[in-house]
Design a protein around this motif. Structure first.
Motif, mmCIF file in Angstrom:
data_model
loop_
_atom_site.group_PDB
_atom_site.id
_atom_site.type_symbol
_atom_site.label_atom_id
_atom_site.label_comp_id
_atom_site.label_asym_id
_atom_site.label_seq_id
_atom_site.Cartn_x
_atom_site.Cartn_y
_atom_site.Cartn_z
ATOM 1 N N THR A 130 50.817 1.834 -14.943
ATOM 2 C CA THR A 130 51.880 1.793 -15.954
ATOM 3 C C THR A 130 52.093 0.438 -16.610
ATOM 4 O O THR A 130 52.733 0.346 -17.652
ATOM 5 N N ASP A 131 51.573 -0.643 -16.008
ATOM 6 C CA ASP A 131 51.865 -1.995 -16.511
ATOM 7 C C ASP A 131 50.685 -2.910 -16.194
ATOM 8 O O ASP A 131 50.680 -3.626 -15.192
ATOM 9 N N THR A 178 56.364 8.761 -4.930
ATOM 10 C CA THR A 178 56.751 9.787 -5.898
ATOM 11 C C THR A 178 56.539 9.288 -7.326
ATOM 12 O O THR A 178 56.022 10.021 -8.185
ATOM 13 N N ALA A 179 56.917 8.043 -7.579
ATOM 14 C CA ALA A 179 56.721 7.475 -8.917
ATOM 15 C C ALA A 179 55.243 7.382 -9.253
ATOM 16 O O ALA A 179 54.830 7.652 -10.397
ATOM 17 N N LEU A 180 54.422 7.023 -8.266
ATOM 18 C CA LEU A 180 52.979 6.937 -8.501
ATOM 19 C C LEU A 180 52.408 8.321 -8.785
ATOM 20 O O LEU A 180 51.594 8.489 -9.701
ATOM 21 N N GLU A 181 52.823 9.308 -8.026
ATOM 22 C CA GLU A 181 52.341 10.669 -8.258
ATOM 23 C C GLU A 181 52.650 11.115 -9.680
ATOM 24 O O GLU A 181 51.786 11.667 -10.386
ATOM 25 N N GLU A 182 53.874 10.881 -10.128
ATOM 26 C CA GLU A 182 54.260 11.286 -11.479
ATOM 27 C C GLU A 182 53.424 10.559 -12.531
ATOM 28 O O GLU A 182 53.011 11.158 -13.535
ATOM 29 N N ALA A 183 53.162 9.270 -12.305
ATOM 30 C CA ALA A 183 52.370 8.497 -13.267
ATOM 31 C C ALA A 183 50.928 8.985 -13.306
ATOM 32 O O ALA A 183 50.324 9.073 -14.390
ATOM 33 N N PRO A 215 46.351 10.107 -19.103
ATOM 34 C CA PRO A 215 45.331 10.775 -19.913
ATOM 35 C C PRO A 215 44.057 11.005 -19.092
ATOM 36 O O PRO A 215 43.697 10.176 -18.248
ATOM 37 N N PRO A 216 43.367 12.116 -19.313
ATOM 38 C CA PRO A 216 42.204 12.466 -18.491
ATOM 39 C C PRO A 216 41.123 11.394 -18.419
ATOM 40 O O PRO A 216 40.494 11.207 -17.378
ATOM 41 N N LYS A 217 40.908 10.667 -19.512
ATOM 42 C CA LYS A 217 39.828 9.685 -19.539
ATOM 43 C C LYS A 217 40.316 8.250 -19.338
ATOM 44 O O LYS A 217 39.536 7.300 -19.489
ATOM 45 N N ALA A 218 41.564 8.082 -18.981
ATOM 46 C CA ALA A 218 42.108 6.728 -18.804
ATOM 47 C C ALA A 218 41.480 6.042 -17.604
ATOM 48 O O ALA A 218 41.130 6.680 -16.603
ATOM 49 N N ARG A 219 41.321 4.721 -17.720
ATOM 50 C CA ARG A 219 40.814 3.903 -16.614
ATOM 51 C C ARG A 219 41.835 2.805 -16.359
ATOM 52 O O ARG A 219 42.358 2.196 -17.284
ATOM 53 N N PHE A 220 42.091 2.562 -15.079
ATOM 54 C CA PHE A 220 43.131 1.618 -14.709
ATOM 55 C C PHE A 220 42.540 0.459 -13.902
ATOM 56 O O PHE A 220 41.614 0.662 -13.101
ATOM 57 N N PRO A 221 43.072 -0.764 -14.090
ATOM 58 C CA PRO A 221 42.541 -1.907 -13.345
ATOM 59 C C PRO A 221 42.853 -1.764 -11.855
ATOM 60 O O PRO A 221 43.829 -1.120 -11.463
#
Length: 264
Positions: free
Chosen positions: A60-61, A104-109, A114-120
């Motif tokens: 998220t950030d 819970t917050a992580l699950e919701e995020a 988006p299906p193709k999103a990549r996170f650091p």
């Protein structure tokens, strides 16, 4: 690899199983030593809460997560322990509430990603499914530490397929983190699932292979048991070497667990 929603569902179930182990425990049980040197049950839950918050930042950030990585690079030898120590000092009810809220917050995020999103992350960037798989692996592994401390035997479940997949997927990482060159050819891995079926990875005709119970492979890949205590078999010198160094989690290689002392 399972679809993201399936992995996230399994992550929630894995977390809830561990939650049931510790919820309502008196303070003295939170202070029990676990197999990880210096870590109590409270440290284990605090670590999960801390890493869930880190993963939430990554999803998220991105800027906030980069700042967290900079702190980790400034204190690579103590950063993880400091996060666990801070949370372990909280009253058990407050720590449990923090873990529940963060996961819970992580699950919701993750579900909203988006299906193709990549996170650091601390290693290569990850998709939502990969992030959930990594969190499930950590939750199961640290849950094993808690179960050992409490003297509880947890029946293996089909959720181990995610841990096993990650253990196989990180084969080359386990070599690289030790400064070793990974074998050029893939291995065949055949694991007996808790249901009695077979989970298979790699070419069927591979020259080198690993076979055994899925639970034992997951304990090995998360370095929660010594190889000599597990019913895993390697065919071929490279496969045999891999069983000495397998590591499904990010970070530097640890010493692993020594063999358990025989009962007197």
């Amino acid at each position: 690899m399972s679809d993201p929603l399936s992995v996230i569902d399994d992550l929630r179930e894995e977390s809830e199983e561990l939650d049931r182990l510790v919820a309502g425990s008196p303070p003295q049980r939170w202070s029990l030593a676990t197999p990880a040197p210096g870590w109590t049950v409270a440290h284990q839950i605090a670590h999960l809460a801390w890493t869930d918050r880190s993963a939430l930042l990554a999803v998220t950030d991105a800027g906030g997560f980069r700042a967290l990585v900079e702190k980790a690079l400034a204190a690579p030898g103590s950063f993880v322990d400091e996060g666990a120590e801070e949370g372990a000092e909280l009253p058990p009810d407050e720590l449990l509430a923090r873990w529940r809220g963060g996961r819970t917050a992580l699950e919701e995020a993750l579900r909203a990603a988006p299906p193709k999103a990549r996170f650091p992350w601390y290693g290569p960037p990850m998709s939502a499914a990969s992030m959930a798989t990594a969190r499930l692996m950590e939750t199961w592994a640290h849950g094993q530490d808690v179960a050992d401390a409490l003297g509880v035997v947890r029946p293996p479940t089909g959720r181990l397929r995610h841990v096993a997949w990650l253990g196989v997927r990180t084969r080359d990482f386990a070599y690289g983190v030790r400064g070793l060159t990974p074998p050029a050819d893939p291995f065949r891995v055949e694991l007996r699932a808790p249901s009695g079926g077979l989970w298979t990875y790699g070419p069927e005709n591979a020259a080198q292979r690993v076979t055994g119970p899925a639970l034992d492979f997951c304990l090995l890949a998360t370095r929660r048991a010594h190889r000599t205590e597990l019913a895993l078999h390697a065919d071929g010198p490279d496969a045999d070497r891999w069983l000495d160094i397998a590591q499904a989690f990010a970070g530097p290689p640890g010493g692993g667990r020594p063999p358990k002392e025989p009962a007197s």
